[in-house]
Motif scaffolding. Sequence first.
Motif, mmCIF file in Angstrom:
data_model
loop_
_atom_site.group_PDB
_atom_site.id
_atom_site.type_symbol
_atom_site.label_atom_id
_atom_site.label_comp_id
_atom_site.label_asym_id
_atom_site.label_seq_id
_atom_site.Cartn_x
_atom_site.Cartn_y
_atom_site.Cartn_z
ATOM 1 N N VAL A 66 0.462 -1.196 0.090
ATOM 2 C CA VAL A 66 0.145 0.172 -0.428
ATOM 3 C C VAL A 66 0.894 1.262 0.126
ATOM 4 C CG1 VAL A 66 -2.338 1.146 1.559
ATOM 5 C CG2 VAL A 66 -1.573 -1.332 1.071
ATOM 6 N N HIS A 67 0.562 2.385 -0.746
ATOM 7 C CA HIS A 67 1.332 3.805 -0.822
ATOM 8 C C HIS A 67 1.540 3.893 0.192
ATOM 9 C CE1 HIS A 67 3.780 6.274 -3.590
ATOM 10 N NE2 HIS A 67 3.046 7.020 -2.719
ATOM 11 N N GLY A 68 2.585 4.279 1.090
ATOM 12 C CA GLY A 68 1.762 5.401 2.015
ATOM 13 C C GLY A 68 2.283 4.341 2.862
ATOM 14 N N ASP A 69 1.871 2.951 3.545
ATOM 15 C CA ASP A 69 2.028 2.937 4.356
ATOM 16 C C ASP A 69 3.075 2.370 4.870
ATOM 17 O OD1 ASP A 69 -0.559 1.070 6.388
ATOM 18 O OD2 ASP A 69 1.251 -0.765 5.563
ATOM 19 N N ALA A 70 2.857 2.125 6.265
ATOM 20 C CA ALA A 70 4.110 1.575 7.130
ATOM 21 C C ALA A 70 4.843 0.237 7.045
ATOM 22 C CB ALA A 70 4.014 2.089 8.826
ATOM 23 N N HIS A 71 4.388 -0.319 6.467
ATOM 24 C CA HIS A 71 4.351 -1.774 6.876
ATOM 25 C C HIS A 71 4.982 -1.870 5.396
ATOM 26 C CE1 HIS A 71 1.924 -1.403 10.945
ATOM 27 N NE2 HIS A 71 2.512 -2.228 11.025
ATOM 28 N N ALA A 72 4.297 -1.720 3.978
ATOM 29 C CA ALA A 72 4.941 -2.256 2.617
ATOM 30 C C ALA A 72 6.635 -2.502 3.175
ATOM 31 C CB ALA A 72 4.368 -0.411 1.618
ATOM 32 N N GLY A 73 6.648 -2.986 2.143
ATOM 33 C CA GLY A 73 7.987 -2.749 1.748
ATOM 34 C C GLY A 73 8.522 -4.637 0.954
ATOM 35 N N ASN A 74 9.532 -4.931 0.170
ATOM 36 C CA ASN A 74 10.311 -5.996 -0.210
ATOM 37 C C ASN A 74 10.232 -7.338 0.428
ATOM 38 O OD1 ASN A 74 11.222 -7.760 -1.636
ATOM 39 N ND2 ASN A 74 13.480 -6.956 -1.877
ATOM 40 N N TRP A 75 9.050 -7.440 1.126
ATOM 41 C CA TRP A 75 8.589 -9.096 1.937
ATOM 42 C C TRP A 75 7.244 -9.727 0.821
ATOM 43 C CZ3 TRP A 75 6.717 -9.003 7.403
ATOM 44 C CH2 TRP A 75 5.792 -8.009 7.439
ATOM 45 N N HIS A 76 6.769 -11.095 1.840
ATOM 46 C CA HIS A 76 5.420 -11.006 1.648
ATOM 47 C C HIS A 76 4.230 -11.520 1.700
ATOM 48 C CE1 HIS A 76 6.665 -13.299 4.800
ATOM 49 N NE2 HIS A 76 5.414 -13.992 4.857
ATOM 50 N N ARG A 77 4.416 -10.494 3.179
ATOM 51 C CA ARG A 77 2.950 -9.939 3.424
ATOM 52 C C ARG A 77 2.959 -8.509 3.100
ATOM 53 N NH1 ARG A 77 4.411 -12.370 9.032
ATOM 54 N NH2 ARG A 77 4.409 -10.009 10.068
ATOM 55 N N GLN A 78 3.099 -8.322 2.469
ATOM 56 C CA GLN A 78 2.092 -6.254 1.443
ATOM 57 C C GLN A 78 1.764 -6.102 1.939
ATOM 58 O OE1 GLN A 78 3.847 -6.919 -2.108
ATOM 59 N NE2 GLN A 78 5.843 -7.403 -1.873
ATOM 60 N N VAL A 79 1.024 -6.991 1.675
ATOM 61 C CA VAL A 79 -1.163 -6.139 2.124
ATOM 62 C C VAL A 79 -1.811 -6.981 2.924
ATOM 63 C CG1 VAL A 79 -3.024 -5.479 0.557
ATOM 64 C CG2 VAL A 79 -1.205 -5.692 -0.627
ATOM 65 N N SER A 80 -2.527 -7.067 3.760
ATOM 66 C CA SER A 80 -3.159 -7.781 4.683
ATOM 67 C C SER A 80 -4.905 -7.376 4.240
ATOM 68 C CB SER A 80 -2.697 -7.570 6.095
ATOM 69 O OG SER A 80 -3.096 -6.279 6.510
ATOM 70 N N PHE A 81 -5.612 -8.414 5.044
ATOM 71 C CA PHE A 81 -6.946 -8.656 4.655
ATOM 72 C C PHE A 81 -7.733 -9.216 5.924
ATOM 73 C CE2 PHE A 81 -5.043 -8.903 0.470
ATOM 74 C CZ PHE A 81 -5.788 -8.722 -0.414
ATOM 75 N N LEU A 82 -8.616 -8.506 5.923
ATOM 76 C CA LEU A 82 -9.687 -9.427 7.120
ATOM 77 C C LEU A 82 -11.002 -9.585 6.852
ATOM 78 C CD1 LEU A 82 -9.718 -10.787 9.990
ATOM 79 C CD2 LEU A 82 -9.753 -8.601 11.448
ATOM 80 N N MET A 83 -11.782 -10.122 7.172
ATOM 81 C CA MET A 83 -13.210 -9.982 6.857
ATOM 82 C C MET A 83 -14.098 -9.443 7.765
ATOM 83 S SD MET A 83 -13.725 -14.545 5.757
ATOM 84 C CE MET A 83 -13.579 -14.804 6.975
ATOM 85 N N GLU A 84 -14.951 -8.454 7.041
ATOM 86 C CA GLU A 84 -16.030 -7.804 8.011
ATOM 87 C C GLU A 84 -16.425 -8.693 9.124
ATOM 88 O OE1 GLU A 84 -17.594 -4.259 9.422
ATOM 89 O OE2 GLU A 84 -17.279 -4.452 7.183
ATOM 90 N N GLU A 85 -16.693 -9.873 8.493
ATOM 91 C CA GLU A 85 -17.421 -11.242 9.696
ATOM 92 C C GLU A 85 -16.617 -11.313 10.160
ATOM 93 O OE1 GLU A 85 -19.226 -11.085 4.916
ATOM 94 O OE2 GLU A 85 -17.353 -11.119 5.983
ATOM 95 N N SER A 86 -14.784 -11.220 10.421
ATOM 96 C CA SER A 86 -14.940 -11.758 11.516
ATOM 97 C C SER A 86 -14.401 -10.286 12.538
ATOM 98 C CB SER A 86 -12.712 -12.158 10.642
ATOM 99 O OG SER A 86 -12.504 -12.512 10.145
ATOM 100 N N ILE A 87 -14.810 -9.384 12.182
ATOM 101 C CA ILE A 87 -14.885 -7.739 12.893
ATOM 102 C C ILE A 87 -16.187 -8.035 13.306
ATOM 103 C CG2 ILE A 87 -14.703 -5.446 13.021
ATOM 104 C CD1 ILE A 87 -12.848 -5.441 10.842
ATOM 105 N N ASP A 88 -17.036 -8.554 13.390
ATOM 106 C CA ASP A 88 -18.351 -9.290 14.455
ATOM 107 C C ASP A 88 -18.256 -9.973 15.292
ATOM 108 O OD1 ASP A 88 -20.059 -6.513 12.135
ATOM 109 O OD2 ASP A 88 -20.559 -8.818 10.459
#
Length: 203
Positions: A66-88
């Motif tokens: 993600v452009h501008g995100d502190a966790h972006a970089g050269n590795w395999h976990r560049q983007v993270s997802f979570l389901m809305e159903e998990s937050i519920d």
Amino acid sequence: MADQTTTPVDTTTPIAPAEPMRSVDMPAPQVGSTGRITSVNISEHKGTRKHPVESGTIELDSDYGVHGDAHAGNWHRQVSFLMEESIDVAKDRGLDVAEGDFGESITVEGINMKGLPLGSRLAVGDAEVEISQIGKKCHNRCAIFYLAGDCIFPREGVFGWVAKPGEVHVGDEVRVLSLGEGEVHHLITDAPLKENRIEDVKA
């Protein structure tokens, strides 16, 4: 009148939940399965929760994140997802949580993200992301764990790397392009390398 003192909240011992947090069972994802993006989130500094982007738009940089995100970089976990159903599920435990509080870059609904095999390719808005990790071992307990005695993200958080760059908007579709065979097609590291792109390592 006697002085009143306030007892500090104990954040070292979590309460014990009746059972671990788990979202509802959903159909196994298939090629063509779709979901919808409900929030795009970013954090400018590591160690802080992500917050929803006010414009509802993020840019996924090729093989970076993600452009501008502190966790972006050269590795395999560049983007993270979570389901809305998990937050519920966390909300049902009485927690005052919202999108981004679990550290996910993209919140989605209506698709079984946690059921995707490694190597699956997704169309995410204009971009494409390949799934590289399901779940995450948390070495340091987060605030949610100490509030509820458990956290759902280590089991249901999903990570990927950006195979094709593009813009991602709230309301965009997430669609399964292909199902992986359990292999990760990216360099796996514990943290982003100093090089900006994977091509730098291959050179």
